[in-house]
Design a protein around this motif. Structure first.
Motif: not given
Length: 130
Positions: A5, A40, A92, A94-95, A97, A102, A104, A129
């Motif tokens: 992360a 992010t 990202s 998939k992730t 916030v 987020t 990468q 992540i």
């Protein structure tokens, strides 16, 4: 499995800068990874999130171009003030916030003066992540 992360204290570099810098992520999302705010794609504000990279070596930077012209074409680096043109990309898939992807380890930001800002060290060591 994803990559580590990207959090506050991540080391970032600019292709036109002279030195790495430390990414600052303000704790507004209240999501911590290994005790640090996670980055992010919105964390790209110059001098707030992305500090100076020491000296800028891009002739697209007006202060570098002026100093270089005054030195009869010999490159004269000048103090860096990043002018990022957009968010970190890619974020990202998939992730999220706070509704934002987020950052990468492979994410990048473009500077208006031609530099590309990239993550050198993500800051997290144990949390991955996607």
């Amino acid at each position: 499995m994803g990559a580590p992360a990207v959090v506050t204290t991540a080391q970032v570099v600019c292709a036109m800068g002279a030195a790495p810098a430390t990414l600052t992520v303000l704790p507004v999302s209240r999501v911590l990874v290994e005790g640090k705010p996670v980055a992010t794609v919105r964390d790209m504000l110059p001098l707030v999130n992305v500090p100076t990279f020491g000296m800028c070596m891009s002739l697209a930077n007006p202060s570098v171009a002026t100093a270089t012209a005054a030195a009869l074409g010999v490159l004269v680096p000048m103090p860096c003030v990043p002018v990022l043109t957009g968010p970190w990309s890619p974020g990202s898939a998939k992730t999220l916030v706070g509704g934002a992807p987020t950052v990468q380890q492979s994410s990048m930001c473009q500077c208006a003066y031609g530099g590309v800002v990239q993550v050198l060290l993500p800051g997290a060591t144990k949390t991955f992540i996607g």
